[in-house]
Scaffold this motif. Structure first.
Motif, PDB file in Angstrom:
ATOM      1  N   UNK A  31      -4.989  -2.534   8.469  1.00 55.09           N
ATOM      2  CA  UNK A  31      -5.966  -1.593   7.915  1.00 55.09           C
ATOM      3  C   UNK A  31      -5.647  -1.346   6.446  1.00 55.09           C
ATOM      4  N   UNK A  32      -6.687  -1.208   5.640  1.00 52.84           N
ATOM      5  CA  UNK A  32      -6.527  -0.752   4.269  1.00 52.84           C
ATOM      6  C   UNK A  32      -7.357   0.517   4.088  1.00 52.84           C
ATOM      7  N   UNK A  33      -7.082   1.249   3.033  1.00 57.27           N
ATOM      8  CA  UNK A  33      -7.884   2.417   2.676  1.00 57.27           C
ATOM      9  C   UNK A  33      -8.578   2.135   1.354  1.00 57.27           C
ATOM     10  N   UNK A  34      -9.903   2.326   1.326  1.00 57.25           N
ATOM     11  CA  UNK A  34     -10.705   2.042   0.144  1.00 57.25           C
ATOM     12  C   UNK A  34     -11.243   3.358  -0.407  1.00 57.25           C
ATOM     13  N   UNK A  42     -15.115  12.168  -4.711  1.00 58.74           N
ATOM     14  CA  UNK A  42     -14.295  11.052  -4.226  1.00 58.74           C
ATOM     15  C   UNK A  42     -14.409  10.885  -2.719  1.00 58.74           C
ATOM     16  N   UNK A  43     -14.325   9.642  -2.267  1.00 58.94           N
ATOM     17  CA  UNK A  43     -14.323   9.303  -0.853  1.00 58.94           C
ATOM     18  C   UNK A  43     -13.195   8.317  -0.600  1.00 58.94           C
ATOM     19  N   UNK A  44     -12.676   8.290   0.623  1.00 58.43           N
ATOM     20  CA  UNK A  44     -11.700   7.279   1.013  1.00 58.43           C
ATOM     21  C   UNK A  44     -11.958   6.903   2.464  1.00 58.43           C
ATOM     22  N   UNK A  45     -12.009   5.589   2.731  1.00 58.19           N
ATOM     23  CA  UNK A  45     -12.383   5.089   4.049  1.00 58.19           C
ATOM     24  C   UNK A  45     -11.347   4.081   4.531  1.00 58.19           C
ATOM     25  N   UNK A  46     -10.828   4.240   5.767  1.00 54.60           N
ATOM     26  CA  UNK A  46      -9.960   3.210   6.345  1.00 54.60           C
ATOM     27  C   UNK A  46     -10.797   2.123   7.010  1.00 54.60           C
ATOM     28  N   UNK A  65     -23.512   4.325   5.215  1.00 55.66           N
ATOM     29  CA  UNK A  65     -23.638   4.838   3.852  1.00 55.66           C
ATOM     30  C   UNK A  65     -22.567   4.241   2.956  1.00 55.66           C
ATOM     31  N   UNK A  66     -21.361   4.126   3.479  1.00 58.11           N
ATOM     32  CA  UNK A  66     -20.236   3.550   2.751  1.00 58.11           C
ATOM     33  C   UNK A  66     -20.548   2.133   2.300  1.00 58.11           C
ATOM     34  N   UNK A  77     -10.689   1.363  -5.380  1.00 53.92           N
ATOM     35  CA  UNK A  77      -9.237   1.225  -5.315  1.00 53.92           C
ATOM     36  C   UNK A  77      -8.870   0.999  -3.859  1.00 53.92           C
ATOM     37  N   UNK A  78      -8.048  -0.009  -3.605  1.00 56.49           N
ATOM     38  CA  UNK A  78      -7.665  -0.371  -2.237  1.00 56.49           C
ATOM     39  C   UNK A  78      -6.160  -0.171  -2.087  1.00 56.49           C
ATOM     40  N   UNK A  79      -5.752   0.480  -0.997  1.00 55.59           N
ATOM     41  CA  UNK A  79      -4.330   0.743  -0.778  1.00 55.59           C
ATOM     42  C   UNK A  79      -3.909   0.312   0.617  1.00 55.59           C
ATOM     43  N   UNK A  80      -2.703  -0.235   0.702  1.00 56.46           N
ATOM     44  CA  UNK A  80      -2.068  -0.628   1.961  1.00 56.46           C
ATOM     45  C   UNK A  80      -0.637  -0.112   1.933  1.00 56.46           C
ATOM     46  N   UNK A  81      -0.167   0.457   3.051  1.00 58.32           N
ATOM     47  CA  UNK A  81       1.195   0.996   3.101  1.00 58.32           C
ATOM     48  C   UNK A  81       1.846   0.703   4.438  1.00 58.32           C
ATOM     49  N   UNK A  82       3.107   0.287   4.402  1.00 57.87           N
ATOM     50  CA  UNK A  82       3.953   0.167   5.584  1.00 57.87           C
ATOM     51  C   UNK A  82       5.131   1.128   5.413  1.00 57.87           C
ATOM     52  N   UNK A  83       5.456   1.872   6.461  1.00 59.71           N
ATOM     53  CA  UNK A  83       6.660   2.688   6.470  1.00 59.71           C
ATOM     54  C   UNK A  83       7.678   1.965   7.343  1.00 59.71           C
TER      55      UNK A  83
END
Length: 209
Positions: A31-34, A42-46, A65-66, A77-83
């Motif tokens: 999954x990424x968050x856009x 502002x909006x952010x969608x996984x 709508x997205x 802006x696209x973000x990906x994170x692993x913990x």
């Protein structure tokens, strides 16, 4: 090209801008968050996604709508994170996490080429579960009409990675508190068959671990 958007100012030694670091992190994510902005809101969608060369792809409903906004061509802006681990230090201030992350910027584009759309759908499916595309019914014409594919060419990106153990200050090392790393990872459990199945189908090899 890298600008102030991807310049790392906090612990830049953990950062990187090369594809050899960035692409494996993107390719391992489910999954990424856009994030994007409309009229100052502002909006952010996984969402699920895939990478093909230097472009990210996502898919969704034509009624979303997205997706309708992204089809217009907007900066995202696209973000990906692993913990990967929890760093438990003797000092509360020195607690941290081991992580791998990517932040990428680009302008969205509606995919109108049929071959490009099919390739993106295949690769998104394979990113979720390698081997699945060949082991499923592919979308029919009606389903494809209801589906929108968006491309996000990566204009610039940065990765940031933290590995290692506890970084307590020397004066805290003698404190009587446990310190160390609690590793974390994504774990696949035993698959559970669909209750509505009409006939038993053997578990595919790609799900046997």
């Amino acid at each position: 090209m890298n600008t102030s958007r991807t310049k790392l100012t906090r612990l830049p030694k953990r950062g990187a801008h090369d594809a050899e670091t960035i692409y494996p992190i993107l390719d391992a994510a489910l999954v990424c968050h856009i994030s994007y902005c409309i009229d100052g809101q502002p909006f952010i969608i996984p969402t699920a996604f895939c990478r093909i060369e230097d472009t990210l792809y996502i898919h969704g409903s034509v009624g979303s709508h997205f997706f309708r906004e992204l089809a217009k061509g907007v900066h995202v802006c696209v973000a990906v994170t692993f913990i990967d681990g929890l760093i438990l230090a003797r000092s509360a201030f020195s607690h941290s996490v081991n992580y791998r992350s990517v932040v990428a910027f680009g302008k969205s584009r509606l995919v109108e080429d049929e071959a490009e759309s099919w390739l993106a759908l295949e690769r998104i499916t394979e990113q979720i579960m390698p081997g699945r595309w060949a082991d499923t019914r592919h979308p029919n014409a009606s389903e494809m009409k209801k589906t929108m594919v968006i491309a996000i060419p990566i204009e610039e990106a940065s990765a940031k990675v933290r590995t290692g153990g506890v970084n307590d200050d020397p004066e805290d090392l003698a404190l009587p508190y446990w310190a160390g790393v609690v590793p974390l990872s994504l774990t696949y459990h035993t698959p559970v068959p669909d209750e509505k199945r009409i006939k038993d189908v053997p578990l595919p090899d790609y799900l046997k671990g």
